[in-house]
Scaffold this motif. Structure first.
Motif, PDB file in Angstrom:
ATOM      1  N   VAL A 130       0.857  -1.184   0.000  1.00 44.05           N
ATOM      2  CA  VAL A 130       0.000   0.000   0.000  1.00 44.05           C
ATOM      3  C   VAL A 130       0.900   1.242   0.000  1.00 44.05           C
ATOM      4  N   PRO A 131       1.431   1.619  -1.171  1.00 45.00           N
ATOM      5  CA  PRO A 131       2.419   2.710  -1.217  1.00 45.00           C
ATOM      6  C   PRO A 131       1.850   4.080  -0.916  1.00 45.00           C
ATOM      7  N   TYR A 132       0.532   4.222  -0.985  1.00 39.75           N
ATOM      8  CA  TYR A 132      -0.105   5.519  -0.746  1.00 39.75           C
ATOM      9  C   TYR A 132      -0.290   5.815   0.742  1.00 39.75           C
ATOM     10  N   LEU A 133      -0.157   4.810   1.596  1.00 37.68           N
ATOM     11  CA  LEU A 133      -0.406   4.983   3.028  1.00 37.68           C
ATOM     12  C   LEU A 133       0.830   5.589   3.680  1.00 37.68           C
ATOM     13  N   LYS A 134       0.716   6.833   4.123  1.00 41.41           N
ATOM     14  CA  LYS A 134       1.850   7.517   4.735  1.00 41.41           C
ATOM     15  C   LYS A 134       1.917   7.186   6.221  1.00 41.41           C
ATOM     16  N   GLY A 135       2.901   7.767   6.881  1.00 40.39           N
ATOM     17  CA  GLY A 135       3.062   7.497   8.302  1.00 40.39           C
ATOM     18  C   GLY A 135       3.987   6.336   8.600  1.00 40.39           C
ATOM     19  N   SER A 136       4.762   5.907   7.590  1.00 45.56           N
ATOM     20  CA  SER A 136       5.728   4.824   7.751  1.00 45.56           C
ATOM     21  C   SER A 136       7.101   5.373   7.369  1.00 45.56           C
ATOM     22  N   TYR A 137       8.070   5.270   8.289  1.00 48.72           N
ATOM     23  CA  TYR A 137       9.358   5.936   8.098  1.00 48.72           C
ATOM     24  C   TYR A 137      10.520   5.013   8.462  1.00 48.72           C
ATOM     25  N   GLU A 138      11.650   5.324   7.874  1.00 49.21           N
ATOM     26  CA  GLU A 138      12.905   4.675   8.227  1.00 49.21           C
ATOM     27  C   GLU A 138      14.034   5.667   7.987  1.00 49.21           C
ATOM     28  N   GLU A 139      15.208   5.357   8.480  1.00 54.93           N
ATOM     29  CA  GLU A 139      16.375   6.201   8.266  1.00 54.93           C
ATOM     30  C   GLU A 139      17.299   5.542   7.258  1.00 54.93           C
ATOM     31  N   GLY A 140      17.922   6.361   6.428  1.00 54.51           N
ATOM     32  CA  GLY A 140      18.867   5.837   5.454  1.00 54.51           C
ATOM     33  C   GLY A 140      20.280   5.854   6.010  1.00 54.51           C
ATOM     34  N   PRO A 141      21.187   5.134   5.380  1.00 55.72           N
ATOM     35  CA  PRO A 141      22.592   5.171   5.816  1.00 55.72           C
ATOM     36  C   PRO A 141      23.163   6.572   5.626  1.00 55.72           C
ATOM     37  N   PRO A 142      23.999   7.037   6.555  1.00 53.26           N
ATOM     38  CA  PRO A 142      24.495   8.415   6.481  1.00 53.26           C
ATOM     39  C   PRO A 142      25.527   8.660   5.389  1.00 53.26           C
ATOM     40  N   THR A 143      26.207   7.615   4.931  1.00 54.63           N
ATOM     41  CA  THR A 143      27.261   7.793   3.927  1.00 54.63           C
ATOM     42  C   THR A 143      27.183   6.696   2.877  1.00 54.63           C
ATOM     43  N   LEU A 144      27.823   6.957   1.751  1.00 52.70           N
ATOM     44  CA  LEU A 144      27.908   5.936   0.707  1.00 52.70           C
ATOM     45  C   LEU A 144      28.638   4.701   1.227  1.00 52.70           C
ATOM     46  N   THR A 145      29.643   4.909   2.060  1.00 52.44           N
ATOM     47  CA  THR A 145      30.384   3.775   2.622  1.00 52.44           C
ATOM     48  C   THR A 145      29.467   2.866   3.426  1.00 52.44           C
ATOM     49  N   ASP A 146      28.625   3.467   4.268  1.00 52.15           N
ATOM     50  CA  ASP A 146      27.690   2.665   5.067  1.00 52.15           C
ATOM     51  C   ASP A 146      26.691   1.940   4.172  1.00 52.15           C
ATOM     52  N   LEU A 147      26.242   2.606   3.125  1.00 54.60           N
ATOM     53  CA  LEU A 147      25.321   1.957   2.193  1.00 54.60           C
ATOM     54  C   LEU A 147      25.968   0.753   1.531  1.00 54.60           C
ATOM     55  N   LEU A 148      27.237   0.897   1.127  1.00 53.95           N
ATOM     56  CA  LEU A 148      27.908  -0.193   0.422  1.00 53.95           C
ATOM     57  C   LEU A 148      28.214  -1.363   1.346  1.00 53.95           C
ATOM     58  N   VAL A 149      28.459  -1.080   2.633  1.00 61.97           N
ATOM     59  CA  VAL A 149      28.651  -2.172   3.596  1.00 61.97           C
ATOM     60  C   VAL A 149      27.374  -2.987   3.720  1.00 61.97           C
ATOM     61  N   ARG A 150      26.244  -2.309   3.855  1.00 61.16           N
ATOM     62  CA  ARG A 150      24.964  -2.990   3.934  1.00 61.16           C
ATOM     63  C   ARG A 150      24.626  -3.675   2.610  1.00 61.16           C
ATOM     64  N   ASP A 151      24.985  -3.005   1.524  1.00 56.03           N
ATOM     65  CA  ASP A 151      24.679  -3.539   0.201  1.00 56.03           C
ATOM     66  C   ASP A 151      25.428  -4.850  -0.059  1.00 56.03           C
ATOM     67  N   ARG A 152      26.608  -4.992   0.537  1.00 58.57           N
ATOM     68  CA  ARG A 152      27.374  -6.228   0.357  1.00 58.57           C
ATOM     69  C   ARG A 152      26.627  -7.431   0.935  1.00 58.57           C
ATOM     70  N   ARG A 153      25.967  -7.217   2.072  1.00 57.68           N
ATOM     71  CA  ARG A 153      25.185  -8.292   2.674  1.00 57.68           C
ATOM     72  C   ARG A 153      23.954  -8.599   1.822  1.00 57.68           C
ATOM     73  N   TRP A 154      23.321  -7.544   1.307  1.00 54.92           N
ATOM     74  CA  TRP A 154      22.176  -7.751   0.419  1.00 54.92           C
ATOM     75  C   TRP A 154      22.597  -8.472  -0.858  1.00 54.92           C
ATOM     76  N   CYS A 155      23.781  -8.148  -1.341  1.00 57.10           N
ATOM     77  CA  CYS A 155      24.298  -8.809  -2.546  1.00 57.10           C
ATOM     78  C   CYS A 155      24.379 -10.312  -2.320  1.00 57.10           C
ATOM     79  N   GLN A 156      24.957 -10.715  -1.214  1.00 52.70           N
ATOM     80  CA  GLN A 156      25.064 -12.138  -0.922  1.00 52.70           C
ATOM     81  C   GLN A 156      23.691 -12.768  -0.760  1.00 52.70           C
ATOM     82  N   GLY A 157      22.796 -12.076  -0.055  1.00 50.20           N
ATOM     83  CA  GLY A 157      21.458 -12.617   0.156  1.00 50.20           C
ATOM     84  C   GLY A 157      20.686 -12.774  -1.137  1.00 50.20           C
ATOM     85  N   ASN A 158      20.787 -11.778  -2.021  1.00 52.19           N
ATOM     86  CA  ASN A 158      20.059 -11.858  -3.281  1.00 52.19           C
ATOM     87  C   ASN A 158      20.633 -12.928  -4.201  1.00 52.19           C
ATOM     88  N   LEU A 159      21.957 -13.037  -4.263  1.00 53.68           N
ATOM     89  CA  LEU A 159      22.551 -14.080  -5.105  1.00 53.68           C
ATOM     90  C   LEU A 159      22.234 -15.466  -4.552  1.00 53.68           C
TER      91      LEU A 159
END
Length: 635
Positions: free
Chosen positions: A355-384
């Motif tokens: 339900v993409p139209y329903l607002k009131g749902s929030y999260e925080e993003g990684p503060p830096t590209l480095t933090d994103l890529l660290v998390r992305d490495r785990r997602w990479c393994q999980g997706n593969l």
């Protein structure tokens, strides 16, 4: 509900829990099973035509673009390298065409059709719920005071709806460090005292954290799930309003054949420039992309692991994950468990919706590209790792497609790199390399000689398809006065979109390199591990940047110098990628800066509505986190 303090072998430290209400959660088979309900009652009308448009449109666009590329390459016959380039082009164009088709559908839905599902109307009076729901917040080595400040804001928001009696809250810790575990217990007791929630907020730390987050949730289901028809899964950085939570519960109560409802969390709280880029992009482009995805996914939506409500019985019956055969990284417990859990629930006859139209749902993003890529490495393994799951018996074909798209996402990075290199190699090897002529080498000259009109047209079409989702998101935002003002107005939002696009383009070679390396590491058998995520912008030192990106910058300099030595035209051809590599350190450093983020905020750039008119739950969470940081500056 009476509570009891337990020190059972299942729990570490001091657990405060209600009486157990066990619910069996058998391990599912991936080799056996069948699709229980081919078409769900809640599936949208003409869902077949919707999917025909998405997939047929993607195929038609890719076929037309591939035909144009064939004409470019076939001027003097097709060589082996040109055939390889054509194959890569077909796959990559299909990738961006799928995103384009979905964005067009999402834009039309946002403009002409509210698209409300399951009777969940955000503008209707708040419904009254009648069943019990557990809000689960798993945590692993997180800052407990910050974590529970967010949970307190959610608790208070639910209390304001007047329906708190139907909700319980669980902190499910997988923390391994005893000092953090003790701090969790202290913060938990302080939270209960602050809100009077001793009979409604519970805490336990697992003695054995096998299965990571999926195992954490499954442990709760098997011990306490029988008492709750629904469970709402939160992440450590999740925030949700009580209004949204109540509407999700009502949606589950009114649709007994629905097993999962996923919200589209808005990224908030960005203070660094990178985080502000993420939240601006998510707020402006995200709704159009999310609506497009929901439009054609229908009752076979995906699950992102948090900010979603799940029918506990459906989850227990169908989502018990088996260990995958073989060794890590492809074997063992399922890392990207959410995709698989949604697929198994759908196989078992339960509808899954977003339900993409329903607002009131929030999260925080990684503060830096480095933090994103660290998390992305785990997602990479999980997706593969889904390569071992995608062929499981009985899955709906859309569920399989979710996994294939997830796998494909990580292969696009090495594919783009190979496409670029082959595009350079073809002129070099076309008819052999003449050292006397090498200084006149220019891929641009070569491609113009193939068919200049077709080459220019092909480039223009590719750019339109690639950038259209952003433009459509911007246009949809302009049509909503509140959103337009909240994003800084027409002009500032347009400038923000240009800046975000330029900075993303500069970081693209870095992302391409790191993702390609991640794919190679996974294929070589290297496990990602399990580390706590960085939630705050603690700053990045230039020494750390030099260590992390210095090699890439040196490689970019080498490639640029080599290209210039061969031909200035070749250097110009490679400039977009080379510049991104060479500037990796300053670009990552600049975007990681909180000062740069504050500067953008003062200029009214990269703004989102939650900054100019923040919801109460965000304001309250910020107050509580600030107070916790002041009271415990070292913690």
């Amino acid at each position: 509900m009476s509570t009891q303090t337990l020190n059972a072998p299942l729990d570490a430290g001091r657990a405060t829990l209600p009486a157990e209400s066990p619910l069996p959660m058998p391990e599912q088979s991936l080799r056996e099973g069948r699709l229980q309900v081919p078409r769900q009652r809640t599936s949208p009308r003409m869902i077949g035509l919707r999917r025909f448009y998405i997939l047929g449109g993607t195929a038609a666009m890719t076929a037309a673009a591939s035909r144009m590329m064939w004409k470019v390459l076939a001027v003097n016959g097709i060589s082996v390298l040109e055939a390889c380039l054509l194959v890569l082009f077909v796959g990559l164009f299909a990738w961006i065409a799928l995103s384009f088709a979905g964005a067009v559908a999402g834009f039309l839905t946002a403009v002409f059709d509210r698209g409300y599902k399951l009777g969940i109307d955000p503008d209707a009076p708040l419904p009254t719920v009648h069943t019990r729901t557990a809000l689960l917040m798993p945590t692993y080595n997180e800052d407990p005071r910050r974590l529970l400040a967010g949970l307190q804001a959610i608790y208070e928001s639910v209390a304001e709806t007047g329906q708190l009696a139907n909700f319980d809250f669980y902190v499910l810790s997988d923390t391994r460090r005893d000092d953090i575990g003790q701090a969790e217990e202290a913060a938990y007791r302080a939270l209960c005292d602050a809100v009077g929630g001793h009979d409604r907020i519970f805490y336990r730390r697992r003695g054995d954290n096998s299965g990571r987050k999926a195992g954490n949730i499954a442990d709760w289901v098997r011990r306490f799930g029988g008492a709750y028809p629904q469970m709402l899964i939160l992440d450590a950085d999740s925030l949700m309003t009580g209004d949204t939570i109540v509407r999700l519960v009502a949606g589950m109560e009114h649709n007994p054949d629905v097993g999962l409802i996923q919200t589209l969390p808005a990224v908030v709280g960005g203070r660094t420039l990178f985080a502000r880029m993420q939240q601006f992009g998510g707020r402006v482009y995200g709704p159009v992309i999310g609506r497009g995805v929901a439009w054609w996914h229908g009752a076979e939506s995906n699950y992102w692991g948090h900010n979603a409500i799940i029918r506990t019985q459906a989850f227990a019956e169908q989502a018990g994950l088996p260990s995958l055969p073989g060794k890590e990284p492809f074997g063992g417990h399922v890392l990207s468990h959410d995709f698989v859990e949604a697929a198994l629930m759908r196989r078992g006859g339960w509808a899954t919706h977003m339900v993409p139209y329903l607002k009131g749902s929030y999260e925080e993003g990684p503060p830096t590209l480095t933090d994103l890529l660290v998390r992305d490495r785990r997602w990479c393994q999980g997706n593969l790792q889904h390569a071992k799951v995608v062929g499981s018996k009985g899955l709906h074909w859309v569920s399989r497609m979710h996994m294939l798209v997830g796998i494909g996402h990580y292969f696009t990075a090495p594919m783009w790199a190979m496409l670029m290199l082959i595009g350079i190699a073809i002129p070099l090897f076309q008819g052999g390399i003449d050292l006397n002529e090498v200084l006149h080498l220019s891929p641009g000259v070569y491609w113009r000689h193939q068919d200049e009109t077709q080459v220019i047209r092909m480039f223009a079409i590719t750019m339109v398809v690639l950038l259209s989702p952003k433009v459509l998101g911007y246009l949809a935002m302009l049509l909503e006065p509140v959103e337009r003002r909240g994003c800084g107005g027409t002009i500032r939002a347009f400038i923000s979109m240009l800046l975000e696009t330029i900075l993303a383009a500069l970081m693209a070679p870095v992302v391409m390199y790191v993702q390609s390396r991640g794919v190679a590491e996974v294929l070589a058998g290297k496990d990602s591990g399990w580390d706590a995520q960085q939630r705050d912008d603690g700053g990045v030192s230039w020494l750390a940047l030099a260590r992390g990106y210095g090699g890439l910058s040196v490689f970019g300099l080498f490639m640029g110098a080599l290209a210039y030595a061969v031909s200035p035209s070749l250097a110009a051809w490679m400039a977009p990628v080379v510049i991104g590599m060479v500037l990796a350190i300053p670009v990552v450093g600049f975007t990681s800066s909180r000062t740069a983020g504050v500067w953008m905020h003062r200029l009214g750039l990269m703004e989102i509505p939650e900054e100019s008119a923040p919801p109460k739950v965000l304001v309250r969470a910020a107050e509580l986190r600030r107070a916790a940081a002041e009271a415990h500056p070292a913690g």
